[in-house]
Design an enzyme around this catalytic site. Sequence first.
Site, PDB file in Angstrom:
ATOM      1  N   GLU A 148     -11.468  10.667  -5.183  1.00 47.50           N
ATOM      2  CA  GLU A 148     -11.459  10.594  -3.717  1.00 47.50           C
ATOM      3  C   GLU A 148     -10.719  11.779  -3.114  1.00 47.50           C
ATOM      4  OE1 GLU A 148      -9.506   7.810  -0.258  1.00 47.50           O
ATOM      5  OE2 GLU A 148     -10.583   6.789  -1.870  1.00 47.50           O
TER       6      GLU A 148
ATOM      7  N   LYS B 164       0.848  -1.195   0.000  1.00 48.75           N
ATOM      8  CA  LYS B 164       0.000   0.000   0.000  1.00 48.75           C
ATOM      9  C   LYS B 164       0.877   1.236   0.000  1.00 48.75           C
ATOM     10  CE  LYS B 164      -3.391   2.634   2.684  1.00 48.75           C
ATOM     11  NZ  LYS B 164      -4.239   2.725   3.884  1.00 48.75           N
TER      12      LYS B 164
ATOM     13  N   ARG C 135      -7.546  16.547   6.343  1.00 46.51           N
ATOM     14  CA  ARG C 135      -8.638  17.523   6.175  1.00 46.51           C
ATOM     15  C   ARG C 135      -8.171  18.870   6.692  1.00 46.51           C
ATOM     16  NH1 ARG C 135      -9.216  13.096   4.897  1.00 46.51           N
ATOM     17  NH2 ARG C 135     -11.080  11.785   5.019  1.00 46.51           N
TER      18      ARG C 135
ATOM     19  N   GLY D 119      -5.123  13.158   0.302  1.00 46.75           N
ATOM     20  CA  GLY D 119      -4.426  11.972  -0.186  1.00 46.75           C
ATOM     21  C   GLY D 119      -5.371  10.797  -0.307  1.00 46.75           C
TER      22      GLY D 119
ATOM     23  N   GLY E 163     -10.004   3.366   3.855  1.00 52.23           N
ATOM     24  CA  GLY E 163     -11.134   2.963   3.036  1.00 52.23           C
ATOM     25  C   GLY E 163     -12.200   4.036   3.124  1.00 52.23           C
ATOM     26  N   SER E 164     -12.420   4.742   2.020  1.00 49.83           N
ATOM     27  CA  SER E 164     -13.289   5.927   2.043  1.00 49.83           C
ATOM     28  C   SER E 164     -14.180   5.981   0.815  1.00 49.83           C
ATOM     29  CB  SER E 164     -12.445   7.210   2.092  1.00 49.83           C
ATOM     30  OG  SER E 164     -11.535   7.181   3.166  1.00 49.83           O
TER      31      SER E 164
ATOM     32  N   GLU F  77      -7.326  -2.582   2.305  1.00 51.72           N
ATOM     33  CA  GLU F  77      -6.599  -1.356   2.646  1.00 51.72           C
ATOM     34  C   GLU F  77      -6.697  -1.073   4.141  1.00 51.72           C
ATOM     35  OE1 GLU F  77      -6.894   3.456   1.834  1.00 51.72           O
ATOM     36  OE2 GLU F  77      -7.938   2.094   0.472  1.00 51.72           O
TER      37      GLU F  77
ATOM     38  N   GLU G 297      -9.577  11.481  12.316  1.00 56.75           N
ATOM     39  CA  GLU G 297      -8.848  10.261  12.669  1.00 56.75           C
ATOM     40  C   GLU G 297      -7.979  10.430  13.916  1.00 56.75           C
ATOM     41  OE1 GLU G 297      -6.138   6.797  10.518  1.00 56.75           O
ATOM     42  OE2 GLU G 297      -6.744   8.580   9.398  1.00 56.75           O
TER      43      GLU G 297
ATOM     44  N   ALA H  12      -2.093   4.306   7.080  1.00 58.52           N
ATOM     45  CA  ALA H  12      -3.219   5.140   6.636  1.00 58.52           C
ATOM     46  C   ALA H  12      -2.749   6.405   5.933  1.00 58.52           C
ATOM     47  CB  ALA H  12      -4.115   5.508   7.822  1.00 58.52           C
TER      48      ALA H  12
ATOM     49  N   LYS I 119     -12.283  14.647  -0.515  1.00 58.16           N
ATOM     50  CA  LYS I 119     -11.669  14.981   0.771  1.00 58.16           C
ATOM     51  C   LYS I 119     -11.329  16.466   0.866  1.00 58.16           C
ATOM     52  CE  LYS I 119      -9.859  10.363   1.687  1.00 58.16           C
ATOM     53  NZ  LYS I 119      -8.672   9.466   1.674  1.00 58.16           N
TER      54      LYS I 119
END
Length: 397
Positions: free
Chosen positions: A377, A147, A348, A362, A214-215, A241, A197, A304, A381
């Site tokens: 994505e 990843k 964010r 990201g 995972g979003s 992920e 987070e 992450a 974000k």
Amino acid sequence: MLFPNPDFESGRLSVPDSADFLFTSSYRSLRGKGVFTEINQPVAPDSSDRRKLFLDSVQLAFSKAKDRGIQNPVVVGAVPFDLTQPSRLFIPLECEFFYRSDMVSSLVSQSACASRVERIQSVPDEWRFKQSVAQAIANFQHSELQKAVLSRVLNIELAEQVSVDEILSRLIIQNPAGYHFRIPIQGTQELIGSSPELLIRKIGVELVSNPLAGSAKRQNNADLDRAVGESLLTSSKDSYEHRVVVDEIRQVLTPYCETLSIPSTPDLISTPAMWHLSTLINGQLKNPKMSALELACQLHPTPAVCGFPTKDARNLIRLVESFDRGLFTGMVGWCDAEGNGEWVVTIRCGTVSGNQIQLFAGAGIVKDSCPESEWLETGAKLGTMLKALGIEQQEAL
């Protein structure tokens, strides 16, 4: 000094009251003013001796603060993504803890005034970002890399200077369950954001971590929005992920914990802009003297925000990202002299200086990723900060 808040019961608390530092959480929030001392020592990623120098510098700062009459000093600030770079940590002259619910109830909800954009630029642009995603996917076939998190920055110039107080107030109103922060960087530049987070919270021997990976973008239509969330929860790509992140956090925390409770499957949580896969981790430390900051430094960077294996992912990021992340995807929060504290992942977010703004986003790339989807994505974000600035996503993206 640390002092009680006389406005807890009166409801007169307001944002951010021209605080030099602000961090809000559903657990405990704080604001600080003035600087007793700064701590710029790098954390250092791969050297126990250099890591000890960093932690010793924090303890020395606490001792000096107590000698100067600051009874319960607190270190606040941010640590960058690249742990070889200087930290941006401070012990404020004055610091107070407060209940965020009082602050939120005092705010008046209002839409952001439309900001006139003079210039806007994504670095990298759409084509180059997608090429980077494709390059990362190709690396999965020929290396141990599983990843990699790739990001971009949106450079914005507005016609007029913006108010950091107003932007932060709108972020809190729009995302009342997030972790909000305001940290001075250099000159007039400030870091602000609303992270979803939690990297680590440590109180006594109790610790909590809440990784997200995972979003999916929220939808305006309720039925479609629910379907998107359910699809995320059953997505094999996103589950993989997420599992990479949780497994790494388990490996890091296990040696330090008497007990560690990690659910076998993730939950689905949401912000106003995004759905996320979430795992709430709880544990008890073997050594109650181990500080929240020390634990956060052990965890950072998680898969992450970086990838896995960490060293391989960092190398790929250095190769394909054409800008310095700085504090983005680092960690931001606080720790007191007793070792209690809370650190969140710096996402964010953006930096603001006058009419110059940088926003960051990201996406986690795995072998089943699609370059187009990952580009979209990052756009979703960016929506959190763009909305607080009064900039339409279509205009920016």
